[in-house]
Scaffold this active site. Structure first.
Site, short mmCIF file in Angstrom:
data_model
loop_
_atom_site.label_atom_id
_atom_site.label_comp_id
_atom_site.label_asym_id
_atom_site.label_seq_id
_atom_site.Cartn_x
_atom_site.Cartn_y
_atom_site.Cartn_z
N ASP A 41 0.87 -1.17 0.00
CA ASP A 41 0.00 0.00 0.00
C ASP A 41 0.91 1.23 0.00
O ASP A 41 2.07 1.13 0.41
CB ASP A 41 -0.90 0.00 1.25
CG ASP A 41 -2.12 0.91 1.10
OD1 ASP A 41 -3.24 0.38 0.95
OD2 ASP A 41 -1.95 2.15 1.14
N ASP A 69 3.94 2.86 -4.21
CA ASP A 69 3.00 3.76 -4.87
C ASP A 69 2.79 3.21 -6.28
O ASP A 69 3.75 3.15 -7.07
CB ASP A 69 3.60 5.18 -4.92
CG ASP A 69 2.61 6.20 -5.46
OD1 ASP A 69 1.72 5.82 -6.24
OD2 ASP A 69 2.74 7.38 -5.09
N VAL A 70 1.58 2.81 -6.57
CA VAL A 70 1.33 2.17 -7.88
C VAL A 70 1.48 3.14 -9.05
O VAL A 70 1.40 2.74 -10.20
CB VAL A 70 -0.05 1.46 -7.93
CG1 VAL A 70 -0.14 0.36 -6.90
CG2 VAL A 70 -1.20 2.45 -7.82
N ASN A 96 -5.66 -3.71 -6.43
CA ASN A 96 -6.81 -3.26 -5.66
C ASN A 96 -6.78 -1.76 -5.32
O ASN A 96 -7.80 -1.18 -4.97
CB ASN A 96 -6.84 -4.09 -4.36
CG ASN A 96 -8.00 -3.78 -3.46
OD1 ASN A 96 -9.14 -3.91 -3.86
ND2 ASN A 96 -7.70 -3.37 -2.23
N TYR A 156 -13.33 8.89 -12.36
CA TYR A 156 -13.29 7.60 -11.65
C TYR A 156 -13.97 6.52 -12.50
O TYR A 156 -13.45 5.43 -12.69
CB TYR A 156 -14.00 7.74 -10.30
CG TYR A 156 -14.05 6.47 -9.47
CD1 TYR A 156 -12.95 6.04 -8.75
CD2 TYR A 156 -15.22 5.69 -9.42
CE1 TYR A 156 -12.98 4.88 -7.99
CE2 TYR A 156 -15.27 4.53 -8.66
CZ TYR A 156 -14.16 4.13 -7.94
OH TYR A 156 -14.21 2.96 -7.19
N ALA A 158 -14.42 6.52 -15.71
CA ALA A 158 -13.59 6.24 -16.90
C ALA A 158 -12.44 5.30 -16.53
O ALA A 158 -12.16 4.34 -17.26
CB ALA A 158 -13.03 7.54 -17.47
N SER A 159 -11.82 5.56 -15.40
CA SER A 159 -10.69 4.70 -14.98
C SER A 159 -11.17 3.27 -14.78
O SER A 159 -10.50 2.31 -15.17
CB SER A 159 -10.02 5.24 -13.71
OG SER A 159 -10.86 5.06 -12.57
N LYS A 160 -12.35 3.11 -14.20
CA LYS A 160 -12.86 1.76 -13.91
C LYS A 160 -13.38 1.07 -15.18
O LYS A 160 -13.24 -0.14 -15.32
CB LYS A 160 -13.94 1.83 -12.83
CG LYS A 160 -13.43 2.32 -11.46
CD LYS A 160 -12.36 1.41 -10.89
CE LYS A 160 -11.97 1.77 -9.46
NZ LYS A 160 -10.97 0.84 -8.89
N1 LIG Z 1 -15.76 0.71 -1.22
C1 LIG Z 1 -16.48 0.87 -2.31
O1 LIG Z 1 -17.63 1.36 -2.29
C2 LIG Z 1 -15.93 0.41 -3.61
C3 LIG Z 1 -14.57 0.28 -3.83
N2 LIG Z 1 -14.12 -0.14 -5.03
C4 LIG Z 1 -12.70 -0.27 -5.30
O2 LIG Z 1 -12.12 -1.16 -4.36
C5 LIG Z 1 -10.74 -0.90 -4.25
C6 LIG Z 1 -10.36 -0.87 -2.78
O3 LIG Z 1 -10.95 0.28 -2.20
P1 LIG Z 1 -11.59 0.29 -0.74
O4 LIG Z 1 -11.03 -0.80 0.06
O5 LIG Z 1 -13.02 0.36 -0.90
O6 LIG Z 1 -11.12 1.71 -0.22
P2 LIG Z 1 -9.88 2.10 0.72
O7 LIG Z 1 -9.77 3.57 0.58
O8 LIG Z 1 -10.05 1.53 2.07
O9 LIG Z 1 -8.65 1.34 0.04
C7 LIG Z 1 -7.92 1.87 -1.03
C8 LIG Z 1 -6.45 1.68 -0.72
O10 LIG Z 1 -5.69 2.11 -1.85
C9 LIG Z 1 -4.51 2.69 -1.33
N3 LIG Z 1 -3.88 3.57 -2.32
C10 LIG Z 1 -4.30 4.80 -2.71
N4 LIG Z 1 -3.43 5.33 -3.56
C11 LIG Z 1 -2.45 4.42 -3.75
C12 LIG Z 1 -1.27 4.41 -4.52
N5 LIG Z 1 -0.91 5.45 -5.28
N6 LIG Z 1 -0.48 3.31 -4.48
C13 LIG Z 1 -0.81 2.26 -3.68
N7 LIG Z 1 -1.91 2.22 -2.92
C14 LIG Z 1 -2.73 3.29 -2.95
C15 LIG Z 1 -4.99 3.46 -0.11
O11 LIG Z 1 -3.92 3.79 0.76
C16 LIG Z 1 -5.99 2.51 0.49
O12 LIG Z 1 -5.42 1.69 1.48
C17 LIG Z 1 -10.50 0.42 -5.00
O13 LIG Z 1 -9.95 0.13 -6.27
C18 LIG Z 1 -11.90 0.99 -5.16
O14 LIG Z 1 -11.99 1.83 -6.28
C19 LIG Z 1 -14.97 -0.50 -6.04
C20 LIG Z 1 -16.31 -0.40 -5.87
C21 LIG Z 1 -16.91 0.08 -4.66
C1 LIG Z 2 -21.31 10.35 -0.60
C2 LIG Z 2 -19.87 10.00 -0.87
C3 LIG Z 2 -19.73 8.99 -1.96
C4 LIG Z 2 -18.32 8.68 -2.17
C5 LIG Z 2 -18.17 7.63 -3.22
C6 LIG Z 2 -16.83 7.07 -3.14
C7 LIG Z 2 -16.43 5.95 -3.72
C8 LIG Z 2 -17.25 5.10 -4.51
C9 LIG Z 2 -16.65 4.10 -5.18
C10 LIG Z 2 -17.35 3.19 -6.03
O1 LIG Z 2 -16.74 2.48 -6.80
C11 LIG Z 2 -18.85 3.17 -5.94
C12 LIG Z 2 -19.39 2.02 -6.69
C13 LIG Z 2 -20.40 2.08 -7.49
C14 LIG Z 2 -21.13 3.31 -7.85
C15 LIG Z 2 -21.56 3.23 -9.27
C16 LIG Z 2 -22.79 3.10 -9.66
C17 LIG Z 2 -23.93 3.03 -8.79
C18 LIG Z 2 -25.18 3.22 -9.61
C19 LIG Z 2 -25.93 1.94 -9.69
C20 LIG Z 2 -27.16 2.12 -10.47
O2 LIG Z 2 -27.10 2.57 -11.62
O3 LIG Z 2 -28.23 1.77 -9.94
#
Ligand SMILES: NC(=O)C1=CN([C@@H]2O[C@H](COP(=O)(O)OP(=O)(O)OC[C@H]3O[C@@H](n4cnc5c(N)ncnc54)[C@H](O)[C@@H]3O)[C@@H](O)[C@H]2O)C=CC1
Ligand SMILES: CCCCC/C=C\C=C\C(=O)C/C=C\C/C=C\CCCC(=O)O
Length: 255
Positions: A41, A69-70, A96, A156, A158-160
């Site tokens: 991380d 750092d990725v 991740n 975000y 677009a990246s996904k």
């Molecule tokens: N929690 C959610 O609602 C959702 C999360 N995701 C994805 O799941 C993955 C994990 O996120 P979460 O656990 O939810 O959030 P989180 O914020 O707890 O974890 C993300 C991690 O990425 C690390 N990170 C950030 N920048 C970095 C970098 N430059 N190099 C290395 N590590 C870095 C952070 O330090 C953090 O520990 C992410 O890719 C997120 O986009 C996808 C859909 C929904």
């Molecule tokens: C209020 C603060 C919100 C912060 C959001 C932060 C991160 C979210 C990360 C995600 O990847 C969220 C995942 C999915 C959202 C995308 C679509 C939901 C719409 C579903 C639908 O069309 O019904």
């Protein structure tokens, strides 16, 4: 043993109980085995405290960690070469890391998409037979935002979307079949993790985001971890893209 053709056996070659690995990744296992892992991380505090805890439980030699750092090619390369030399081979790579940042959208793309590309290329390199590897599984964590439009975070989304396309494209490459390298992609909706604390300035409309979240609901991390486990335990499924919502998991694409 070929990870992609043996289902559960995929996990047997890993070395710390996956429950612990997945806790860090907000993931949960369904089998109790002892893989060796290397966690990484950009945040050294999260990493060190987690790894200290895991090492006390499972032994110093089981848990490796390295700050990385990725966004940095050299750091990612170094991470993989150290992991490879410690373990002699890599069976599973999970890309991740992710952030939401519409203000610094270049950073958002560089972490979420380019970071996945860097990790995938290193994974391929070290899993390839010509480099002493014997195949393996690469899981790229995208989001539901990788398959639906999200107006409060277009960069975000677009990246996904990029992560989904990238993963599917590699899965169809003939070299991956030859090398037994499997590509998978997970697309969760909102789950209760730190990312939901994303600041207003990093979104294009906090209210809009809150409304989306209210409509869609917020999943437990356990639900996502179960979907992850199901995805990697399914044999011969390279190219699978799985969504996870409160309603359940769904296979969106099979290459
Ligand atoms: N929690 C959610 O609602 C959702 C999360 N995701 C994805 O799941 C993955 C994990 O996120 P979460 O656990 O939810 O959030 P989180 O914020 O707890 O974890 C993300 C991690 O990425 C690390 N990170 C950030 N920048 C970095 C970098 N430059 N190099 C290395 N590590 C870095 C952070 O330090 C953090 O520990 C992410 O890719 C997120 O986009 C996808 C859909 C929904
Ligand atoms: C209020 C603060 C919100 C912060 C959001 C932060 C991160 C979210 C990360 C995600 O990847 C969220 C995942 C999915 C959202 C995308 C679509 C939901 C719409 C579903 C639908 O069309 O019904």
């Amino acid at each position: 043993m070929k990870p992609r053709s043996t289902g559960r056996n995929t996990l047997r070659r890993l070395a710390v109980p996956l429950s612990e690995v997945f806790k860090v990744l907000h993931l949960k296992p369904s089998v109790d085995i002892m893989p060796q892992v290397c966690l990484s991380d950009v945040n050294p505090h999260i990493l060190e405290s987690t790894c200290t805890e895991l090492r006390e439980k499972y032994g110093q030699d089981k848990v490796h960690y390295q700050v990385c750092d990725v966004r940095d090619d050299a750091q990612v390369e170094d991470l993989f070469s150290k992991a490879k030399s410690s373990f002699s081979k890599l069976d599973l790579v999970v890309n991740n890391a992710g952030v939401v940042d519409e203000q610094d959208w270049l950073k958002c793309i560089d972490i979420n998409l380019n970071g996945v590309i860097r990790g995938s290329l290193q994974g391929i390199k070290h899993m390839k037979k010509e480099n002493g590897g014997s195949g393996g599984t690469i899981v790229n964590v995208a989001s539901l935002a990788g398959v639906v439009p999200v107006s409060y975070s277009p960069a975000y989304a677009a990246s996904k979307h990029g992560v989904v396309g990238y993963t599917r494209s590699w899965a169809g490459h003939p070299d991956m079949k030859t090398n037994d390298i499997r590509f998978l992609c997970l697309c969760p909706a909102f789950a209760k993790t730190e990312i939901l604390k994303t600041k207003e300035g990093q979104l294009l409309g906090q209210k809009m985001a809150e409304e989306f979240m209210k409509k869609t609901g917020v999943m437990s991390v356990d639900q996502v971890t179960q979907a992850f486990t199901d995805l990697i335990e399914t044999p011969d499924n390279s190219g699978s893209v799985m969504s996870v919502t409160l309603q359940g998991s769904k296979l969106l694409f099979q290459v």
